[in-house]
Design a protein around this motif. Structure first.
Motif, PDB file in Angstrom:
ATOM      1  N   ASP A 159      -8.002  -7.132  -3.638  1.00 45.49           N
ATOM      2  CA  ASP A 159      -8.713  -7.690  -2.466  1.00 45.49           C
ATOM      3  C   ASP A 159      -8.455  -7.247  -1.303  1.00 45.49           C
ATOM      4  O   ASP A 159      -8.638  -8.032  -0.284  1.00 45.49           O
ATOM      5  CB  ASP A 159      -8.866  -9.063  -2.611  1.00 45.49           C
ATOM      6  CG  ASP A 159      -9.506  -9.876  -3.953  1.00 45.49           C
ATOM      7  OD1 ASP A 159     -10.341  -9.128  -4.474  1.00 45.49           O
ATOM      8  OD2 ASP A 159      -8.995 -10.871  -4.124  1.00 45.49           O
ATOM      9  N   GLY A 160      -8.121  -5.840  -1.186  1.00 43.91           N
ATOM     10  CA  GLY A 160      -7.709  -5.338  -0.099  1.00 43.91           C
ATOM     11  C   GLY A 160      -6.334  -5.753   0.667  1.00 43.91           C
ATOM     12  O   GLY A 160      -5.920  -4.925   1.521  1.00 43.91           O
ATOM     13  N   LYS A 161      -5.506  -6.394  -0.084  1.00 38.50           N
ATOM     14  CA  LYS A 161      -4.089  -6.760   0.230  1.00 38.50           C
ATOM     15  C   LYS A 161      -3.172  -6.058  -0.531  1.00 38.50           C
ATOM     16  O   LYS A 161      -3.249  -6.418  -1.804  1.00 38.50           O
ATOM     17  CB  LYS A 161      -3.787  -8.290   0.279  1.00 38.50           C
ATOM     18  CG  LYS A 161      -4.852  -9.036   1.224  1.00 38.50           C
ATOM     19  CD  LYS A 161      -4.456 -10.493   1.206  1.00 38.50           C
ATOM     20  CE  LYS A 161      -5.508 -11.221   2.287  1.00 38.50           C
ATOM     21  NZ  LYS A 161      -5.298 -12.502   2.310  1.00 38.50           N
ATOM     22  N   VAL A 162      -2.332  -5.242   0.077  1.00 41.03           N
ATOM     23  CA  VAL A 162      -1.367  -4.527  -0.898  1.00 41.03           C
ATOM     24  C   VAL A 162      -0.361  -5.501  -1.583  1.00 41.03           C
ATOM     25  O   VAL A 162       0.359  -6.431  -0.996  1.00 41.03           O
ATOM     26  CB  VAL A 162      -0.437  -3.570   0.136  1.00 41.03           C
ATOM     27  CG1 VAL A 162       0.605  -2.933  -0.962  1.00 41.03           C
ATOM     28  CG2 VAL A 162      -1.350  -2.543   0.489  1.00 41.03           C
ATOM     29  N   VAL A 163      -0.251  -5.528  -2.794  1.00 35.99           N
ATOM     30  CA  VAL A 163       0.532  -6.327  -3.888  1.00 35.99           C
ATOM     31  C   VAL A 163       1.844  -5.640  -3.802  1.00 35.99           C
ATOM     32  O   VAL A 163       3.099  -6.173  -3.724  1.00 35.99           O
ATOM     33  CB  VAL A 163      -0.090  -6.610  -4.964  1.00 35.99           C
ATOM     34  CG1 VAL A 163       0.769  -7.428  -5.900  1.00 35.99           C
ATOM     35  CG2 VAL A 163      -1.333  -7.361  -4.792  1.00 35.99           C
ATOM     36  N   CYS A 164       1.998  -4.361  -4.247  1.00 34.73           N
ATOM     37  CA  CYS A 164       2.852  -3.573  -4.671  1.00 34.73           C
ATOM     38  C   CYS A 164       2.904  -2.292  -4.143  1.00 34.73           C
ATOM     39  O   CYS A 164       1.653  -1.726  -4.015  1.00 34.73           O
ATOM     40  CB  CYS A 164       3.430  -3.894  -6.050  1.00 34.73           C
ATOM     41  SG  CYS A 164       2.233  -3.038  -7.224  1.00 34.73           S
ATOM     42  N   PHE A 165       4.107  -1.410  -4.154  1.00 33.33           N
ATOM     43  CA  PHE A 165       4.049  -0.082  -3.618  1.00 33.33           C
ATOM     44  C   PHE A 165       5.279   0.524  -4.005  1.00 33.33           C
ATOM     45  O   PHE A 165       6.452   0.119  -4.391  1.00 33.33           O
ATOM     46  CB  PHE A 165       4.047   0.125  -2.032  1.00 33.33           C
ATOM     47  CG  PHE A 165       5.175  -0.697  -1.473  1.00 33.33           C
ATOM     48  CD1 PHE A 165       6.469  -0.055  -1.281  1.00 33.33           C
ATOM     49  CD2 PHE A 165       5.092  -2.017  -0.821  1.00 33.33           C
ATOM     50  CE1 PHE A 165       7.399  -0.523  -0.534  1.00 33.33           C
ATOM     51  CE2 PHE A 165       6.199  -2.970  -0.355  1.00 33.33           C
ATOM     52  CZ  PHE A 165       7.509  -2.126  -0.205  1.00 33.33           C
TER      53      PHE A 165
END
Length: 150
Positions: free
Chosen positions: A90-96
């Protein structure tokens, strides 16, 4: 603050400034893209292209992380975030994934943002050093990602 105070602020490093500029470019580029589906497809191509640009060791890790994350949580959308492969819900970075070369670190990092649901008591890890991705590490990444989006 005295002249002898060693805690004086020296500003952002060159790598940090470059990452911020890259993030601004990513936002401008994303705003110019067409439909939601076109944006998603191009964002994934951008992530794969960035992974392909990495040095051998970082690239091998990033490819495995990408494969595990996308297989475990297809609802996460790949995107570039500060020049790093990232996965958003939903547009929010969860992991990277942060390559070792990005900030001249001795290891790559799998990180989780506050959108990840990893809360465990009063303290929990949000970043993990990666030196290789073995089957055991893949299983741990998959478990963390599944928990992060649950």
């Amino acid at each position: 603050m005295s002249d002898t105070d060693s805690s004086t602020y020296e500003g952002f490093t060159a790598e940090e400034r470059a990452a911020m500029k890259e993030h601004a470019r990513e936002l401008r580029t994303a705003a110019r893209r067409g439909s939601r589906a076109e944006k998603a497809a191009q964002a994934e191509r951008d992530v794969l292209a960035r992974i392909a640009e990495m040095g051998d060791a970082d690239r091998a890790l990033a490819e495995r992380v990408h494969a595990v994350v996308t297989a475990t949580a297809p609802a996460l959308a790949p995107k570039l975030w500060y020049g790093m492969p990232a996965y958003a819900l939903d547009g929010k970075v969860v992991c990277f994934f942060q390559s070792a070369a990005k900030f001249k670190s001795r290891y790559a990092t799998l990180g989780f943002n506050d959108a990840a649901r990893l809360d465990e008591g009063a303290m929990w890890a949000t970043a993990f050093a990666l030196t290789e991705v073995t089957p055991e590490v893949e299983a741990r990444i998959a478990a963390l990602v599944a928990r992060a989006v649950s």
